[in-house]
Design an enzyme around this catalytic site. Sequence first.
Site, short mmCIF file in Angstrom:
data_model
loop_
_atom_site.label_atom_id
_atom_site.label_comp_id
_atom_site.label_asym_id
_atom_site.label_seq_id
_atom_site.Cartn_x
_atom_site.Cartn_y
_atom_site.Cartn_z
N HIS A 20 0.70 -1.06 0.04
CA HIS A 20 -0.05 -0.01 0.00
C HIS A 20 0.90 1.40 0.05
O HIS A 20 1.88 1.29 0.82
CB HIS A 20 -0.94 0.19 1.18
CG HIS A 20 -1.91 0.98 1.27
ND1 HIS A 20 -2.29 1.51 2.62
CD2 HIS A 20 -2.54 1.73 0.00
CE1 HIS A 20 -2.99 2.73 2.12
NE2 HIS A 20 -3.43 2.71 0.85
N ASN A 130 4.58 10.83 -18.91
CA ASN A 130 4.78 10.32 -17.66
C ASN A 130 3.94 10.34 -16.60
O ASN A 130 3.12 11.10 -16.64
CB ASN A 130 6.10 10.88 -17.25
CG ASN A 130 7.17 11.23 -18.33
OD1 ASN A 130 7.73 10.29 -18.90
ND2 ASN A 130 7.40 12.55 -18.36
#
Length: 139
Positions: A20, A130
């Site tokens: 996470h 990106n």
Amino acid sequence: MKKNTLLNAELSYVIATLGHTDEITICDAGLPVPEESQRIDLALVQGIPTFIDTVKATLSEMQIEGVIVAKEFKTVSPQLHDALMSLIHLEEELRGKPITVSYTPHEEFKVHTRNSKAIVRTGECTPYANVIFQSGVVF
């Protein structure tokens, strides 16, 4: 043989090992990759694979909760930016969870990539194509 969409062993492994809030970067052919970062180089020739195809393949296996892009992406390459945002919105609908989108100046974006577990280089030659994906959880 792996049955799911993503066949690239390095990228599949990185996604499988994300925790996470871990991050990965998917970038165009020109983004500098810090020496200390794991580089997954998919680029073959200009345009192959594309940024969007790589994002789609990544999202087929990665749960995301956050996205970071350069501010310049939105204004310099609006069509590709909009295509990315469409995929993010679709991902929100499919997962039923909101995804935070953050914008940062390109120079700060490049520094932030050092936090990524891996940087995936595509053959994309569109400026500012990106993205940094922040890993979410499936529960």
